[in-house]
Structure formats: structure tokens, C-alpha cells
Design an enzyme around this catalytic site. Structure first.
Site, PDB file in Angstrom:
ATOM      1  N   ASP A   1       0.862  -1.180   0.000  1.00 12.06           N
ATOM      2  CA  ASP A   1       0.000   0.000   0.000  1.00 12.06           C
ATOM      3  C   ASP A   1       0.901   1.233   0.000  1.00 12.06           C
ATOM      4  O   ASP A   1       1.698   1.438   0.916  1.00 12.06           O
ATOM      5  CB  ASP A   1      -0.876  -0.032   1.263  1.00 12.06           C
ATOM      6  CG  ASP A   1      -1.827   1.147   1.312  1.00 12.06           C
ATOM      7  OD1 ASP A   1      -1.997   1.820   0.274  1.00 12.06           O
ATOM      8  OD2 ASP A   1      -2.396   1.402   2.391  1.00 12.06           O
TER       9      ASP A   1
ATOM     10  N   ASP B   1      -2.988   2.603  -5.950  1.00 11.75           N
ATOM     11  CA  ASP B   1      -1.882   2.601  -4.990  1.00 11.75           C
ATOM     12  C   ASP B   1      -1.833   1.353  -4.104  1.00 11.75           C
ATOM     13  O   ASP B   1      -1.220   1.379  -3.045  1.00 11.75           O
ATOM     14  CB  ASP B   1      -1.905   3.874  -4.144  1.00 11.75           C
ATOM     15  CG  ASP B   1      -3.035   3.869  -3.134  1.00 11.75           C
ATOM     16  OD1 ASP B   1      -4.040   3.202  -3.389  1.00 11.75           O
ATOM     17  OD2 ASP B   1      -2.895   4.521  -2.089  1.00 11.75           O
ATOM     18  N   GLU B   2      -2.467   0.298  -4.539  1.00 13.41           N
ATOM     19  CA  GLU B   2      -2.437  -0.935  -3.744  1.00 13.41           C
ATOM     20  C   GLU B   2      -2.407  -2.157  -4.641  1.00 13.41           C
ATOM     21  O   GLU B   2      -3.072  -2.188  -5.675  1.00 13.41           O
ATOM     22  CB  GLU B   2      -3.723  -1.061  -2.909  1.00 13.41           C
ATOM     23  CG  GLU B   2      -3.755  -0.235  -1.666  1.00 13.41           C
ATOM     24  CD  GLU B   2      -5.096  -0.401  -0.962  1.00 13.41           C
ATOM     25  OE1 GLU B   2      -5.487  -1.543  -0.683  1.00 13.41           O
ATOM     26  OE2 GLU B   2      -5.754   0.623  -0.742  1.00 13.41           O
TER      27      GLU B   2
HETATM   28 MG   LIG Z   1      -2.461   4.112   0.204  1.00 15.03          MG
END
Ligand SMILES: [Mg+2]
Lengths: 409, 80
Positions: free
Chosen positions: A8, A103-104
Site C-alpha cells: 500500500d 496505490d495498492e
Molecule cells: Mg495508500
């Protein structure tokens, strides 16, 4: 045994901006979708979060909470480019990377971990490569666990720039102290229902009878039962994809209110509506789906809202068709107050359409849609566009779609 | 914190092993040395390829765009 890494990125968009511009480092920065007071702040830097800025919020509110807040107009091409660089790094460590949002991502390293000296070593190598290739400010938090569900939980524990491992030794302890709403897939409504059943922690959820959960939540009971035990459902990924995709929507807040009754504003409204239809219909086509229901949503200057939907016997996949129906809904509504937001949603999804397109005209439409999607994917959004959207700039749909990917997750 | 400039500028560029990077640029009648490249990315619009460089020079931030098709450098932004 399975082994997963959940990576993350820490305050992703804001960190990228601070990486690019060192004078922003140490400052409460937020990435916005515009510059006016009602622009939406979609990401905040670690410093801004510390001062209490929660995202998403509107710019005026962020400035109220944090007077020296620095808004940066988001640059999505940049974030998407970095996202692809990140994926390239991941692919060195496993072939099974599943992107969860911009973003993961989950990395399944069950078979490859040993080659690199263990999952923790992989986490270390990924962090080192991020520093070297992307920059010192772009950091991530990594969770390592025997399931996707637990790895996602683990990455939250040591934020920012941390690593946390959940294994058989500490799993029980962690589930005991984790509130159900911290589990991925438990939203506000589910939390409320669970609490009514006396389920407060993840452990409570895991101990509750499967039958009881099914009675209360239907098929979702299986998912919740597994979640409480720190397990993934078999084929969860595929299931999630079909299950989650109940609709495709897009909405846009205008920098200034528009009046449907004025012909100039109306043209602008319709151009934006077309773009929203293109954005939503394209995502739908990418999944080989078509829709039978089209909904229009409007929010007025005073925040009251209005929505109208219409279901049809036939199904739609082309932007043109979707736009026509949505446009009729707008004309029928003929709102007489200034509006600040317009949105569209496509639902009652079906796969049938793709098989039944025996009629020549439908097939031609389908071919045209596919060709246009190909061109726009390859050469940039709105490289080929129809007359409807000439008035519009593409902002708010394609640039913000990166955000939507983020928040859909 | 950032301000738009959008001026065409002259840039000294270094090439090395299939890669290139700006080394210095001329702006407001001064030659400015680039000390650090903080971030680079590329983008496409139609047939045009663009290379973006976010750099530091004398403690200030600058962002350049190189248009491959037109072979032009634009100073897009700077800190203030
Ligand atoms: Mg994040």
C-alpha cells in the site's frame, strides 16, 4: 501454504508531488481535482493528515482545518506512469500481481518467496527499489500474511514506510483486537448489522456460525465467515469482480453552477454528460458487459438532489446509445434550479448482449465502439471524440478516473 | 508553492546509454545548473511523446517538458 504481500503506497498522490517538488516536503499538501473552493481534495500528505485533514473532502473544508494547507492540482498522467513503474518492480518477484487500486496491490509469493530469501526479504528489496527508481519520498507499507485478507490488514499496522507480518503465531491475537470495520469488505452498514448480532471484533466474526451469517447476509455470509477467520474465499478475486461490478458510474462537480434553462449552460451540461457516459460505458465495455438501466443524478446549488432512472427491455453498450437515453432523462427533468453536480450510472448489467448482437446494425455499433476504445486507449483519451464532447475539456472524467479507481476499491 | 510558467527555454542535455537528462537551462538571462532530478515520467497525447523532468536548481523546483516531436523544451512550473 499460501503467502501474500499487500503493498500500500503511503499517501500516494501527495508523496509523488513531494518527490517531484522538494519545496513541498514537510508541508501539509493535498492533491485536488481543481482549484476552486469546492474542488475535491482526494489525497493528503502525511503532514496534512497529522493536522486532521481527512480525504476525500472539499478544499474549503481542508483549509478551515489546516490554514496553511497547500493544494496541488492533481496530475494523473504522472500517477499512472509511476503506478506502471511500480507494477514493473512487483513483476520481478512474482507473476501473480493483482492490482487492487492505483496505490495498492497484492503479490502472491507462495512459490517465489524462497528464491529471494523469504517474503520479508522481498518486502525489503521492493522498498529499496522504490527508493532507487522512484525516489526517496515515495514509500509504501507492506503487509505479509498467509491470505490476502490478512495481508491487507497487516499493511495498515505499521504505517507509513513499515512492514508487518501476520503468521500463525500472532494471527489469533490480532483478530481478537481488530474491529470488524477495519476488515476490507466491511462497510458502515455491514458493521451496524454485525454489531447488532453482537459481533464487534474480527474474532467474534470468525467464531459466529456460518449458518447465522448466511441467514443475515445471504451469500455474503460465506465471505464474512472467511474474513473473520483470516481466510480468503476460493476464487474470491473473480467473484469480487463480478459481485462488485453492480453498476458503472461517473459524476462531476462543476467549478461553477450551471443553469439548464440557459442554452449555453445546457450545451455545456450535455457535453459533460456525454463524457460521463463515455467514461462509464467504456469501463462497462471493458468488462464485456451491457446495461439495461440508466440513471441520472443531479445535485442542485443548495445540495438537494434529484435522481431518475429508466430501465429498458433491450440492453446498451455504446456510448452513443447510453448518452441518448441519459440526455432524454435530463430533458425530461428540465431542472429549473442551478446545478452543481451531474452524474450517470449504468446498472442491471448483463453479458447477454455480447452474444446476441446478430443484427448487423448492432454489430457495426459494437465494432465501432471497440475500435474507438482501442484508439483512445493507445493514443490517449479523447483522441477520437464525437461532436457531443467538443465543448468539454476531458477534465473530470478521464483525469479523475484514476481517483475513481482508487476509491472504488 | 508552484506557479505555472509555460515558457520555451534552451536546455543543455546529456545523453548516456539510451537515456538523456537535462543538465542546465537558460532562464531570465541566466544559466542555471540542474543539481538533482527528482522525478521523471512520460506521457502521450495523440502522436506526441512528452518527457517530463522535475528538477532542483539552487534549492528551487522546476518542471520541464520535452516534446519529442517538436524537439522543444518548455519550462512548465517553478516554486515560489
Ligand atoms: Mg495508500
Amino acid at each position: 501454504m499460501s503467502l501474500y504481500l499487500h503493498v500500500d503506497m503511503d499517501s500516494f498522490f501527495a508523496s509523488v508531488e513531494q518527490q517531484a517538488n522538494p519545496t513541498l516536503r514537510g508541508k501539509p499538501v493535498g492533491v485536488t481535482g481543481g482549484t476552486g473552493p469546492r474542488a475535491v481534495v482526494v489525497a493528503a500528505s502525511i503532514e496534512a493528515k497529522k493536522q486532521g485533514v481527512k480525504t476525500p473532502t472539499i478544499l474549503a473544508k481542508a483549509k478551515l482545518i489546516c490554514p496553511d494547507f497547500v493544494p496541488i492540482w492533481g496530475d494523473f498522467e504522472k500517477y499512472i506512469f509511476i503506478h506502471h513503474q511500480i507494477l514493473k518492480i512487483f513483476e520481478k518477484y512474482t507473476a501473480t500481481v493483482s492490482v487492487f487500486s492505483i496505490d495498492e496491490a497484492f503479490l502472491e509469493v507462495s512459490r517465489t518467496a524462497r528464491r529471494f530469501g523469504g517474503a520479508q526479504k522481498i518486502a525489503e528489496l521492493i522498498k529499496r527499489e522504490f527508493r532507487g527508481k522512484l525516489g526517496e519520498r515515495i514509500t509504501c507499507s507492506i503487509g505479509i500474511a498467509p491470505s490476502r485478507a490478512l495481508s491487507k490488514l497487516a499493511s495498515k499496522i505499521n504505517k507509513p514506510d513499515g512492514v508487518f507480518v501476520i503468521n500463525q503465531r500472532n494471527q489469533k491475537e490480532i483478530l481478537k483486537t481488530t474491529a470488524v470495520e477495519s476488515l476490507c469488505g466491511v462497510g458502515f452498514k455491514t458493521k451496524k448489522k454485525l454489531n447488532q448480532l453482537g459481533i464487534v471484533t474480527a474474532q467474534d466474526l470468525g467464531c459466529y456460525s456460518l449458518r447465522g451469517l448466511i441467514r443475515r447476509f445471504g451469500v455474503n455470509g460465506y465471505f464474512l465467515h472467511a474474513l473473520g477467520r483470516g481466510e480468503d474465499l476460493k476464487g474470491q478475486e473473480e467473484e469480487n469482480k463480478i459481485d462488485c461490478e453492480k453498476s458503472f458510474g461517473h459524476q462531476y462537480t462543476f467549478p461553477e453552477n450551471l443553469d439548464y434553462q440557459s442554452s449555453k449552460d445546457r450545451a455545456e451540461l450535455k457535453a459533460k454528460l456525454f463524457e460521463l457516459c463515455e467514461g462509464a460505458a467504456r469501463r462497462m465495455r471493458r468488462k464485456n458487459l451491457a446495461c439495461r438501466t440508466i440513471s441520472l443524478r443531479i445535485r442542485f446549488y443548495n445540495f438537494s438532489s434529484f435522481s431518475r432512472d429508466k430501465s429498458f427491455k433491450c440492453c446498451f453498450f455504446s456510448t452513443e446509445d447510453v448518452y441518448q437515453k441519459a440526455s432524454v432523462l435530463l430533458d425530461e427533468a428540465a431542472p429549473s434550479f442551478p446545478l452543481r453536480l451531474i452524474g450517470i450510472s449504468l446498472s442491471t448489467l448483463t453479458r447477454e448482449c455480447s452474444q446476441k448482437s446478430l443484427f448487423l446494425k448492432e454489430q457495426q455499433k459494437k465494432n465501432l465502439s471497440e475500435a474507438l476504445d482501442d484508439i483512445n486507449s493507445r493514443w490517449g483519451e479523447l483522441t477520437v471524440k464525437t461532436g457531443h464532447s467538443l465543448l468539454s475539456d476531458g477534465r473530470g472524467v478521464f483525469r479523475e478516473s484514476a481517483f475513481q479507481r482508487k476509491f472504488r476499491a | 508553492m508552484q506557479q505555472k510558467i509555460n515558457e520555451k527555454v534552451n536546455v543543455l542535455v546529456g545523453f548516456r546509454e539510451k537515456k538523456f537528462k537535462p543538465l542546465a537551462f537558460y532562464w531570465q538571462n541566466r544559466k542555471r545548473k540542474i543539481e538533482k532530478i527528482n522525478l521523471t515520467y512520460t506521457a502521450k497525447t495523440g502522436r506526441h511523446d512528452f518527457y517530463y523532468f522535475s528538477v532542483t536548481s539552487a534549492g528551487d523546483y522546476y518542471k520541464f517538458c520535452f516534446d519529442v516531436t517538436k524537439m522543444t523544451w518548455t519550462l512548465e512550473e517553478t516554486s515560489f
